[in-house]
Design an enzyme around this catalytic site. Structure first.
Site, PDB file in Angstrom:
ATOM      1  N   ASP A  22      -3.675  -4.667   1.506  1.00  0.00           N
ATOM      2  CA  ASP A  22      -2.431  -3.964   1.252  1.00  0.00           C
ATOM      3  C   ASP A  22      -2.629  -2.446   1.312  1.00  0.00           C
ATOM      4  OD1 ASP A  22       0.262  -3.793   0.693  1.00  0.00           O
ATOM      5  OD2 ASP A  22       0.152  -5.141  -1.035  1.00  0.00           O
ATOM      6  N   ARG A  40       1.059  -5.614   9.042  1.00  0.00           N
ATOM      7  CA  ARG A  40       2.305  -5.701   8.283  1.00  0.00           C
ATOM      8  C   ARG A  40       2.874  -4.284   8.207  1.00  0.00           C
ATOM      9  NH1 ARG A  40       1.410  -6.932   2.246  1.00  0.00           N
ATOM     10  NH2 ARG A  40       1.214  -9.112   2.870  1.00  0.00           N
TER      11      ARG A  40
END
Length: 343
Positions: free
Chosen positions: A170, A220
């Site tokens: 992330d 992402r």
């Protein structure tokens, strides 16, 4: 947020009523965002806010629970609906090696449970994924933080591969980006399916997309949820939207697997149009949305044959995540304020 049911043509959905709406939004949504993000890092406010029963009640909209059993139960429901999932054990900015080790163990325990889940048939990619924040794995410990986070991430990657799950690293605030991408590059040598997250509001992200859109890459792309200075990040909503669309164009033109992390109907429509333009089939990219947000749209996209992955956090360090959700959507803050007044 209004659900989009029919893709709109073109790559510039910024005209007409939508454009007029966006012109009005900054005056409503921008002023409190920096304050809410700052509040998310305040230990004093954290103690006050987390003590309120109404807070814990509302946070269940975005976090299925603090315990592993709660997120496993939510995972079963999501998988049964034909959607995929990415689970984040909440926590960041770890300053204690023991806490970093506890985070690793939480992921290892979760991955052990993954092996007992029934996954939907027909998805072209793994339905199960875990999302890691490297700062929670020891990235910024005063001694050997880089090596500690790298070693901890390797352990999680190995456990994920053993049960057929994916791993996604992330993104955090801009000060972590160089370190995070360096660790990602090292991990991908032995774990080539490893994904990472890029944030469109950072001015550097379009170049990062070009560098990371090669064969086998998984990116992402999100808009970004941290308070960043103007010299490194776009400040106006229309600038962020334009950057997101440019970054999507780079990723869809590349040889990797774009992951469109947005609830914005305009960005979803952009992805549809780019997929048609570049010839990427529905198995060549996916949509990602947050747990508890636009659930009907998630299900609609999945029913239409798209891979939809639900980003699902859990754990007791939910306060910072909750404050970022309030900062993103004025409607959430209004609902929370009304709940406090009505106590």
């Amino acid at each position: 947020m209004t659900t989009s049911t029919t893709p709109r043509a073109g790559l510039n959905p910024s005209s007409g009523a939508l454009s007029k709406l966006r012109e009005r939004l900054p005056a409503v949504s921008n002023p409190l965002r920096p304050l809410l993000l700052a509040a998310g890092r305040s230990s004093g406010l954290k103690r006050a806010v987390t003590a309120l029963p109404v807070t814990r009640s509302m946070v269940r909209r975005y976090v299925p629970g603090e315990a592993q059993d709660a997120v496993v139960s939510a995972t079963r429901e999501i998988l049964a609906s034909g959607r995929a999932i990415s689970i984040d054990h909440l926590g960041e900015d770890t300053s204690d090696p023991a806490q970093a080790e506890a985070t690793v163990q939480a992921y290892l325990d979760l991955l052990a449970d993954f092996g007992r889940l029934e996954v939907p048939a027909g998805l072209p990619v793994p339905a199960l994924e875990v999302s890691l924040k490297l700062s929670a794995l020891g990235q910024f410990l005063p001694q050997d933080g880089h090596d500690i986070a790298l070693a901890n991430a390797r352990r999680i990657c190995a456990a994920a591969e053993a049960v057929g799950a994916w791993v996604n690293v992330d993104a955090e605030d801009h000060t972590t980006t160089d370190s995070t991408l360096a660790i990602v590059r090292e991990l991908r040598v032995d774990h080539p399916t490893l994904a990472t997250v890029l944030q469109a509001y950072l001015r550097r992200t379009e170049d990062d997309c070009r560098a990371l859109s090669g064969p086998g890459s998984r990116i992402r792309l999100c808009k970004g949820a941290y308070a960043e200075p103007a010299d490194v990040a776009f400040q106006r909503g229309e600038e962020v939207d334009a950057s997101y669309q440019r970054c999507l164009e780079v990723l869809f033109a590349g040889e990797g697997y774009p992951m469109v992390a947005s609830h914005d109907p305009a960005m979803i429509d952009t992805a549809h149009a780019l997929a048609e333009r570049t010839g990427k089939g529905k198995d060549g990219y996916e949509f990602q949305m947050l747990y508890g947000i636009r659930d009907d749209e998630q299900r609609r996209l999945a029913a239409d044959g798209h891979t939809v992955r639900v980003y699902t956090p859990y754990g007791d360090e939910w306060y910072g995540y909750f404050m970022r959700r309030l900062a993103e959507r004025p409607a959430n803050l209004l609902f929370f304020a009304r709940s406090l007044v009505g106590r």
